[in-house]
Design an enzyme around this catalytic site. Structure first.
Site, PDB file in Angstrom:
ATOM      1  N   ASN A   1       6.167  -4.795   8.699  1.00 27.37           N
ATOM      2  CA  ASN A   1       6.492  -5.374  10.012  1.00 27.37           C
ATOM      3  C   ASN A   1       7.809  -4.829  10.553  1.00 27.37           C
ATOM      4  O   ASN A   1       8.701  -4.432   9.800  1.00 27.37           O
ATOM      5  CB  ASN A   1       6.520  -6.901   9.930  1.00 27.37           C
ATOM      6  CG  ASN A   1       7.696  -7.395   9.143  1.00 27.37           C
ATOM      7  OD1 ASN A   1       8.792  -7.554   9.683  1.00 27.37           O
ATOM      8  ND2 ASN A   1       7.522  -7.602   7.845  1.00 27.37           N
TER       9      ASN A   1
ATOM     10  N   CYS B   1      22.024   2.936  21.444  1.00 29.45           N
ATOM     11  CA  CYS B   1      21.427   2.195  20.327  1.00 29.45           C
ATOM     12  C   CYS B   1      22.459   1.268  19.699  1.00 29.45           C
ATOM     13  O   CYS B   1      23.545   1.686  19.344  1.00 29.45           O
ATOM     14  CB  CYS B   1      20.899   3.170  19.276  1.00 29.45           C
ATOM     15  SG  CYS B   1      20.316   2.370  17.770  1.00 29.45           S
TER      16      CYS B   1
ATOM     17  N   LYS C   1       4.394  -9.471  -6.610  1.00 33.42           N
ATOM     18  CA  LYS C   1       4.254  -8.006  -6.600  1.00 33.42           C
ATOM     19  C   LYS C   1       5.472  -7.306  -7.197  1.00 33.42           C
ATOM     20  O   LYS C   1       5.328  -6.333  -7.951  1.00 33.42           O
ATOM     21  CB  LYS C   1       4.044  -7.506  -5.165  1.00 33.42           C
ATOM     22  CG  LYS C   1       2.661  -7.756  -4.639  1.00 33.42           C
ATOM     23  CD  LYS C   1       2.474  -7.124  -3.260  1.00 33.42           C
ATOM     24  CE  LYS C   1       1.098  -7.482  -2.729  1.00 33.42           C
ATOM     25  NZ  LYS C   1       0.872  -6.938  -1.373  1.00 33.42           N
TER      26      LYS C   1
ATOM     27  N   CYS D   1      -3.015  -4.795   8.731  1.00 33.74           N
ATOM     28  CA  CYS D   1      -4.036  -4.382   7.758  1.00 33.74           C
ATOM     29  C   CYS D   1      -5.184  -5.373   7.711  1.00 33.74           C
ATOM     30  O   CYS D   1      -6.350  -5.008   7.654  1.00 33.74           O
ATOM     31  CB  CYS D   1      -3.431  -4.251   6.369  1.00 33.74           C
ATOM     32  SG  CYS D   1      -2.434  -2.783   6.164  1.00 33.74           S
TER      33      CYS D   1
ATOM     34  N   GLY E   1       0.794  -1.223   0.000  1.00 31.91           N
ATOM     35  CA  GLY E   1       0.000   0.000   0.000  1.00 31.91           C
ATOM     36  C   GLY E   1       0.825   1.271   0.000  1.00 31.91           C
ATOM     37  O   GLY E   1       0.431   2.281  -0.597  1.00 31.91           O
TER      38      GLY E   1
ATOM     39  N   GLN F   1      -7.768  -2.519  -3.517  1.00 36.95           N
ATOM     40  CA  GLN F   1      -8.465  -1.369  -2.949  1.00 36.95           C
ATOM     41  C   GLN F   1      -7.486  -0.241  -2.598  1.00 36.95           C
ATOM     42  O   GLN F   1      -7.872   0.914  -2.469  1.00 36.95           O
ATOM     43  CB  GLN F   1      -9.243  -1.901  -1.730  1.00 36.95           C
ATOM     44  CG  GLN F   1      -9.504  -0.976  -0.587  1.00 36.95           C
ATOM     45  CD  GLN F   1      -8.524  -1.186   0.554  1.00 36.95           C
ATOM     46  OE1 GLN F   1      -7.433  -1.710   0.349  1.00 36.95           O
ATOM     47  NE2 GLN F   1      -8.909  -0.768   1.750  1.00 36.95           N
TER      48      GLN F   1
HETATM   49 ZN   LIG Z   1      20.308   4.250  16.376  1.00 34.10          ZN
END
Ligand SMILES: [Zn+2]
Length: 258
Positions: free
Chosen positions: A130, A250, A85, A189, A40, A71
């Site tokens: 995801n 991180c 796809k 979805c 989408g 749709q």
């Molecule tokens: Zn980062």
């Protein structure tokens, strides 16, 4: 690079824009964009990126077109049901503008193959469904020194941001969502529903964000607004923006990845 008269004509409305101009259009034509997810978000994003003359497009998706996709996944028709796809999307590009170089990968992108699939990209536009894939793509972008445009949708809320996690002090997508979602695979979805026009807005927003990345240093539209998360409320409608801070802890954009 010099554009031929027919290409100049095709992109005339871009070239006349002061924010893009001839130099900006030339940059777009020389660019390579990798799209992750031809659903989408990827579908309208591809339409506008191809329309913008992005010279090289790599399309990644392991799904096949289903009737319930039509749709909102605007490049596919009834005749494409059952086709891969990525292949159907590449066929759309070839019909739309044969001058563009398009490659389809019918593959699920993940930790094992992400670096190879995004190699050589000027920007990766992730519109997949995801978190596990998004995090794998983000980590590969940081490690490969490639900017990431992320575009996502939850019902009537869209989220679009550009990340330059490979640059010192900049946030990456993992700084934003953290590590909790690595194992998660949620296609909401099917459960919650999604309005076609809403993904169209987010996909087009994502295409424009990717163009900002490509035009950095070339044209005034090229302000990528790194780490700025734009949240689109489709019901209100309204837009708000917030800065995603770089997370010093991180594991996507610190230590060995840098
Ligand atoms: Zn980062």
């Amino acid at each position: 690079m010099t554009l031929s008269p027919d290409r100049l004509d095709r992109f005339a409305r871009h070239i006349v824009l002061p924010e893009v101009g001839g130099a900006g259009q030339a940059r777009l034509v020389e660019s390579h964009v990798v799209l992750v997810g031809m659903g989408g978000i990827g579908s309208p994003a591809l339409q506008y990126l191809a329309g913008a003359g992005i010279g090289r497009l790599t399309l990644i998706d392991d799904d096949a077109v289903e009737a319930s996709n039509l749709q909102r996944q605007t490049i596919y028709t009834t005749a494409d049901i059952g086709k891969a796809k990525a292949e159907a999307a590449a066929d759309w590009v070839r019909r739309f503008d044969p001058a563009l170089d398009v490659t389809a990968h019918v593959a699920r992108i993940g930790r094992d193959n992400a670096a190879a699939l995004i190699a050589g990209a000027d920007v990766v536009l992730d519109g997949c469904d995801n978190f596990a894939t998004r995090l794998a793509v983000s980590d590969a972008c940081v490690a490969s020194g490639i900017p990431l445009t992320t575009a996502a949708l939850g019902r009537f809320q869209g989220q679009v941001a550009n990340f330059a996690g490979h640059r010192e002090g900049h946030a990456c997508y993992r700084c934003f969502v953290g590590d909790a979602f690595d194992a998660e695979d949620c296609d909401t979805c099917a459960d919650q529903g999604v309005l076609g026009a809403m993904v169209g807005m987010v996909g087009a927003f994502g295409a424009m964000a990717a163009m900002r990345v490509l035009l950095e240093g070339v044209a005034t539209l090229g302000d990528p607004q790194w780490g700025q998360l734009h949240v689109l409320d489709g019901l209100k409608p309204g837009l708000r923006s917030m800065k995603i801070a770089h997370d010093p802890e991180c594991r996507g954009c610190n230590g060995s990845a840098r």
